[in-house]
Design a protein around this motif. Sequence first.
Motif, mmCIF file in Angstrom:
data_model
loop_
_atom_site.group_PDB
_atom_site.id
_atom_site.type_symbol
_atom_site.label_atom_id
_atom_site.label_comp_id
_atom_site.label_asym_id
_atom_site.label_seq_id
_atom_site.Cartn_x
_atom_site.Cartn_y
_atom_site.Cartn_z
ATOM 1 N N LEU A 103 -39.727 2.738 -54.300
ATOM 2 C CA LEU A 103 -39.793 2.202 -52.938
ATOM 3 C C LEU A 103 -38.772 2.868 -52.012
ATOM 4 O O LEU A 103 -39.069 3.133 -50.844
ATOM 5 N N LEU A 104 -37.590 3.154 -52.516
ATOM 6 C CA LEU A 104 -36.565 3.798 -51.682
ATOM 7 C C LEU A 104 -36.843 5.281 -51.448
ATOM 8 O O LEU A 104 -36.323 5.875 -50.510
ATOM 9 N N SER A 105 -37.703 5.881 -52.275
ATOM 10 C CA SER A 105 -38.039 7.295 -52.059
ATOM 11 C C SER A 105 -39.040 7.476 -50.919
ATOM 12 O O SER A 105 -39.118 8.558 -50.341
ATOM 13 N N ILE A 106 -39.781 6.437 -50.588
ATOM 14 C CA ILE A 106 -40.788 6.548 -49.516
ATOM 15 C C ILE A 106 -40.124 6.888 -48.179
ATOM 16 O O ILE A 106 -40.524 7.844 -47.527
ATOM 17 N N PRO A 107 -39.076 6.157 -47.751
ATOM 18 C CA PRO A 107 -38.400 6.575 -46.504
ATOM 19 C C PRO A 107 -37.392 7.706 -46.724
ATOM 20 O O PRO A 107 -36.797 8.179 -45.767
ATOM 21 N N GLY A 108 -37.191 8.123 -47.965
ATOM 22 C CA GLY A 108 -36.288 9.235 -48.254
ATOM 23 C C GLY A 108 -34.844 8.834 -48.461
ATOM 24 O O GLY A 108 -33.956 9.688 -48.433
ATOM 25 N N ILE A 109 -34.585 7.555 -48.682
ATOM 26 C CA ILE A 109 -33.211 7.071 -48.834
ATOM 27 C C ILE A 109 -32.558 7.631 -50.092
ATOM 28 O O ILE A 109 -31.398 8.003 -50.091
ATOM 29 N N THR A 110 -33.290 7.712 -51.178
ATOM 30 C CA THR A 110 -32.711 8.166 -52.455
ATOM 31 C C THR A 110 -33.001 9.623 -52.752
ATOM 32 O O THR A 110 -32.811 10.069 -53.876
ATOM 33 N N VAL A 111 -33.434 10.391 -51.764
ATOM 34 C CA VAL A 111 -33.842 11.772 -51.984
ATOM 35 C C VAL A 111 -32.764 12.722 -51.479
ATOM 36 O O VAL A 111 -32.406 12.690 -50.311
ATOM 37 N N ALA A 112 -32.247 13.549 -52.368
ATOM 38 C CA ALA A 112 -31.287 14.581 -51.998
ATOM 39 C C ALA A 112 -32.006 15.919 -52.089
ATOM 40 O O ALA A 112 -32.479 16.295 -53.148
ATOM 41 N N LYS A 113 -32.127 16.606 -50.961
ATOM 42 C CA LYS A 113 -32.865 17.874 -50.941
ATOM 43 C C LYS A 113 -31.904 19.044 -51.084
ATOM 44 O O LYS A 113 -30.779 18.998 -50.607
ATOM 45 N N ILE A 114 -32.375 20.089 -51.729
ATOM 46 C CA ILE A 114 -31.595 21.303 -51.887
ATOM 47 C C ILE A 114 -32.301 22.431 -51.150
ATOM 48 O O ILE A 114 -33.492 22.355 -50.856
ATOM 49 N N GLU A 115 -31.554 23.464 -50.834
ATOM 50 C CA GLU A 115 -32.134 24.622 -50.158
ATOM 51 C C GLU A 115 -33.064 25.360 -51.110
ATOM 52 O O GLU A 115 -32.966 25.223 -52.320
ATOM 53 N N ASP A 116 -33.939 26.180 -50.577
ATOM 54 C CA ASP A 116 -34.857 26.960 -51.394
ATOM 55 C C ASP A 116 -34.115 28.115 -52.052
ATOM 56 O O ASP A 116 -34.125 29.244 -51.579
ATOM 57 N N ASP A 117 -33.462 27.810 -53.135
ATOM 58 C CA ASP A 117 -32.743 28.802 -53.923
ATOM 59 C C ASP A 117 -33.689 29.284 -55.019
ATOM 60 O O ASP A 117 -34.277 28.466 -55.732
ATOM 61 N N PRO A 118 -33.870 30.577 -55.184
ATOM 62 C CA PRO A 118 -34.797 31.077 -56.211
ATOM 63 C C PRO A 118 -34.483 30.567 -57.614
ATOM 64 O O PRO A 118 -35.372 30.461 -58.446
ATOM 65 N N ASP A 119 -33.228 30.221 -57.880
ATOM 66 C CA ASP A 119 -32.859 29.721 -59.202
ATOM 67 C C ASP A 119 -33.292 28.276 -59.423
ATOM 68 O O ASP A 119 -33.281 27.791 -60.549
ATOM 69 N N THR A 120 -33.649 27.555 -58.353
ATOM 70 C CA THR A 120 -34.004 26.144 -58.494
ATOM 71 C C THR A 120 -35.485 25.882 -58.325
ATOM 72 O O THR A 120 -35.919 24.746 -58.440
ATOM 73 N N ILE A 121 -36.267 26.889 -58.057
ATOM 74 C CA ILE A 121 -37.698 26.703 -57.822
ATOM 75 C C ILE A 121 -38.465 26.933 -59.121
ATOM 76 O O ILE A 121 -38.277 27.942 -59.798
ATOM 77 N N ILE A 122 -39.334 25.987 -59.459
ATOM 78 C CA ILE A 122 -40.177 26.096 -60.643
ATOM 79 C C ILE A 122 -41.561 26.530 -60.190
ATOM 80 O O ILE A 122 -42.191 25.857 -59.373
#
Length: 127
Positions: A103-122
Motif C-alpha cells: 500500500l505504501l509503494s502505490i504513492p511511492g512512500i517506500t520507494v527509493a530510486k537509483i540512477e540508471d547505472d549500468p551495473d544496477t540494471i538487469i
Amino acid sequence: MMYSISLTIIAMMFGGIMEKTGQLEVIVEVLLRKIKSVTGLITMTVFTCIFSNMTMPEQYISIVVPGSWNTCGVFMTGILGVSTFQYGKWAFFNYLMPIAVILLSIPGITVAKIEDDPDTIIETKEI
C-alpha cells in the motif's frame, strides 16, 4: 539444535545448487516479464518471498531467492512446545507488513530510486 542447524545448511545448499545451475535466473526472468510498474515489482517481491517461505525449508532462502514451518517453526515447536497455529495468532505484524509495504509503494512512500547505472540494471533475455 542440530535438527534446526541441519535444515539451514541443507536449505543453503539447495539455494546454491539452484543458483549455480541457472534455475534461479530462469525463474527471475519469467517473473520480470510480468512486471509493469514499481508497485508491481514490490508486490511480486512480497508474494515471491511469501510463497518461497511457505514452500522451502528455510526463511533465508526466501530472502535470497526472492509457511510457517521453517527452522523458526521447528525451534518454537520443539523447544517451547508451542505449535505454529498457537503462536500464529500473535504474529499479526507478520501478516500486516506485506500489506503495508504494498500500500505504501502505490504513492511511492517506500520507494527509493537509483540512477540508471549500468551495473544496477538487469536485462532480461528472450527465451
